[in-house]
Design an enzyme around this catalytic site. Sequence first.
Site, PDB file in Angstrom:
ATOM      1  N   SER A   6       0.796  -1.555  -0.207  1.00 38.30           N
ATOM      2  CA  SER A   6      -0.527   0.165   0.051  1.00 38.30           C
ATOM      3  C   SER A   6       0.550   1.764   0.183  1.00 38.30           C
ATOM      4  CB  SER A   6      -0.850   0.100   0.885  1.00 38.30           C
ATOM      5  OG  SER A   6      -1.984  -0.460   1.530  1.00 38.30           O
ATOM      6  N   HIS A  52      -4.297   0.411  -5.380  1.00 35.90           N
ATOM      7  CA  HIS A  52      -4.321  -1.252  -5.923  1.00 35.90           C
ATOM      8  C   HIS A  52      -4.172  -1.026  -7.465  1.00 35.90           C
ATOM      9  CE1 HIS A  52      -2.121  -3.129  -2.013  1.00 35.90           C
ATOM     10  NE2 HIS A  52      -3.040  -2.283  -1.667  1.00 35.90           N
ATOM     11  N   HIS A  97      -5.664  -9.714  -2.184  1.00 37.34           N
ATOM     12  CA  HIS A  97      -5.765  -9.874  -0.381  1.00 37.34           C
ATOM     13  C   HIS A  97      -6.453 -11.222  -0.637  1.00 37.34           C
ATOM     14  CE1 HIS A  97      -3.785  -5.949  -1.323  1.00 37.34           C
ATOM     15  NE2 HIS A  97      -3.384  -6.121   0.077  1.00 37.34           N
ATOM     16  N   TYR A 129      -8.726 -11.045   1.842  1.00 36.89           N
ATOM     17  CA  TYR A 129     -10.011 -10.448   2.489  1.00 36.89           C
ATOM     18  C   TYR A 129     -11.427  -9.896   1.467  1.00 36.89           C
ATOM     19  CZ  TYR A 129      -7.550  -5.920   1.381  1.00 36.89           C
ATOM     20  OH  TYR A 129      -7.335  -4.171   1.187  1.00 36.89           O
ATOM     21  N   GLU A 130     -10.175 -10.464  -0.473  1.00 40.36           N
ATOM     22  CA  GLU A 130     -10.551  -9.571  -1.048  1.00 40.36           C
ATOM     23  C   GLU A 130     -11.742 -10.830  -1.498  1.00 40.36           C
ATOM     24  OE1 GLU A 130      -8.926  -7.335  -4.893  1.00 40.36           O
ATOM     25  OE2 GLU A 130      -7.422  -7.844  -3.062  1.00 40.36           O
ATOM     26  N   ALA A 162       2.698  -2.344   4.350  1.00 41.46           N
ATOM     27  CA  ALA A 162       2.192  -1.824   4.853  1.00 41.46           C
ATOM     28  C   ALA A 162       2.258  -2.648   6.541  1.00 41.46           C
ATOM     29  CB  ALA A 162       0.986  -0.776   4.548  1.00 41.46           C
ATOM     30  N   MET A 217      -1.791  -7.079   6.777  1.00 44.35           N
ATOM     31  CA  MET A 217      -3.465  -8.379   5.547  1.00 44.35           C
ATOM     32  C   MET A 217      -2.540  -9.050   4.907  1.00 44.35           C
ATOM     33  SD  MET A 217      -6.387  -5.962   5.912  1.00 44.35           S
ATOM     34  CE  MET A 217      -6.528  -4.030   7.818  1.00 44.35           C
ATOM     35  N   SER A 218      -1.428  -9.410   4.573  1.00 43.86           N
ATOM     36  CA  SER A 218      -0.923  -9.673   3.352  1.00 43.86           C
ATOM     37  C   SER A 218       0.431 -10.673   3.716  1.00 43.86           C
ATOM     38  CB  SER A 218      -0.775  -9.346   2.076  1.00 43.86           C
ATOM     39  OG  SER A 218       0.582  -7.609   2.835  1.00 43.86           O
ATOM     40  N   ASN A 240       1.384   2.751  10.519  1.00 47.87           N
ATOM     41  CA  ASN A 240       0.237   2.947  11.923  1.00 47.87           C
ATOM     42  C   ASN A 240       0.297   1.943  13.710  1.00 47.87           C
ATOM     43  OD1 ASN A 240      -0.954   1.187   9.733  1.00 47.87           O
ATOM     44  ND2 ASN A 240      -1.777   1.578  11.729  1.00 47.87           N
ATOM     45  N   HIS A 244      -7.865   3.840   6.567  1.00 46.85           N
ATOM     46  CA  HIS A 244      -6.494   3.073   5.499  1.00 46.85           C
ATOM     47  C   HIS A 244      -5.911   4.715   5.687  1.00 46.85           C
ATOM     48  CE1 HIS A 244      -5.583   1.035   2.814  1.00 46.85           C
ATOM     49  NE2 HIS A 244      -6.120   1.299   0.629  1.00 46.85           N
TER      50      HIS A 244
HETATM   51  N1  HPA Z   1      -3.483  -3.774  11.410  1.00 43.97           N
HETATM   52  C1  HPA Z   1      -3.845  -4.832   9.777  1.00 43.97           C
HETATM   53  N2  HPA Z   1      -3.397  -4.614   8.577  1.00 43.97           N
HETATM   54  C2  HPA Z   1      -2.425  -3.404   8.652  1.00 43.97           C
HETATM   55  C3  HPA Z   1      -2.245  -2.064   9.804  1.00 43.97           C
HETATM   56  C4  HPA Z   1      -2.827  -2.589  11.502  1.00 43.97           C
HETATM   57  O1  HPA Z   1      -2.899  -1.916  12.261  1.00 43.97           O
HETATM   58  N3  HPA Z   1      -1.950  -0.790   8.844  1.00 43.97           N
HETATM   59  C5  HPA Z   1      -1.469  -1.144   7.600  1.00 43.97           C
HETATM   60  N4  HPA Z   1      -1.985  -2.510   7.643  1.00 43.97           N
END
Ligand code: HPA
Length: 279
Positions: free
Chosen positions: A31, A62, A84, A86-87, A114, A212-213, A236, A248
């Site tokens: 990301s 993406h 991903h 989750y898609e 990310a 998530m990847s 973050n 996001h």
């Molecule tokens: N959690 C899960 N996936 C993420 C996060 C998070 O805090 N930040 C960026 N991708």
Amino acid sequence: MNEVYEKLQKCAAAVRAKTDFRPEVALVLGSGLGEYARNMDVKAQIAYSEIEGFPVSTVAGHDGRFLFGYVRGVPVVLMKGRVHFYEGYDMTDVVMPVRIMGLLGADKLILTNAAGGVNQDFAPGDLMMITDHISTFIKSPLIGPNVEELGTRFPDMSHVYDPELCEKIRQAAGRTGIKIREGIYLQCTGPNYETPAEIRMIRTLGADAVGMSTVCEAIAARHMGMRVCGISCITNMAAGILDQPLNHREVQETADRVKDSFERLITEVIVSLAPQRKP
Ligand code: HPA
């Protein structure tokens, strides 16, 4: 033939029909890192949507394409936009692009993403070299009949992140003067962020970053013998660490803020991974 392998062969053939470029290094952009292509002398582009049967990413930011070209003379294939879990895709589809890059000849893979910082010593904007991962909360991409053509039924995962490549990342960071953290990445399925209780659990389990990847891709790449390394951008602090909700936009803004140094590091890593140069 194995159904997964048949689909993989078909998609790889469709890519080969469009370009005969032979990459040495494969790179997956996370990301906010989608502009890396500006560091590359692009020779060919193939949108995932041009490849019949190929999973097409739906996440904002993406755009979904392979780019082939040279980074300071090194032949690279880059995934701009990943798929991903989750898609809603099956894990075997999620890892298909990485497997295709391997079949096209790339034997080294750089994964980027990310991630949320779980380690409280981390700060948003930090880069973290992945030293190991925890896959417990996702489905293995190797579930189902084993694709013997790619690898063994029970692959070893003792050194998913190649120690030699990791050392090259450390050295590249040193040369470029970019501070790099090290730690363990845990993949959750998403798309929801984790709860504070989940983050406490994840920290107890020994992870430093959560996302998530990446982990499923690393497993599939190791299964087929690719040499893997990875770098997370801590965008973050994970849920519950700071008194603020996650979103996001923050992820994208932080990734955007550090993209220049991240890009410089990636270029330095690519050059150090591949002695081969364009004639
Ligand atoms: N959690 C899960 N996936 C993420 C996060 C998070 O805090 N930040 C960026 N991708």
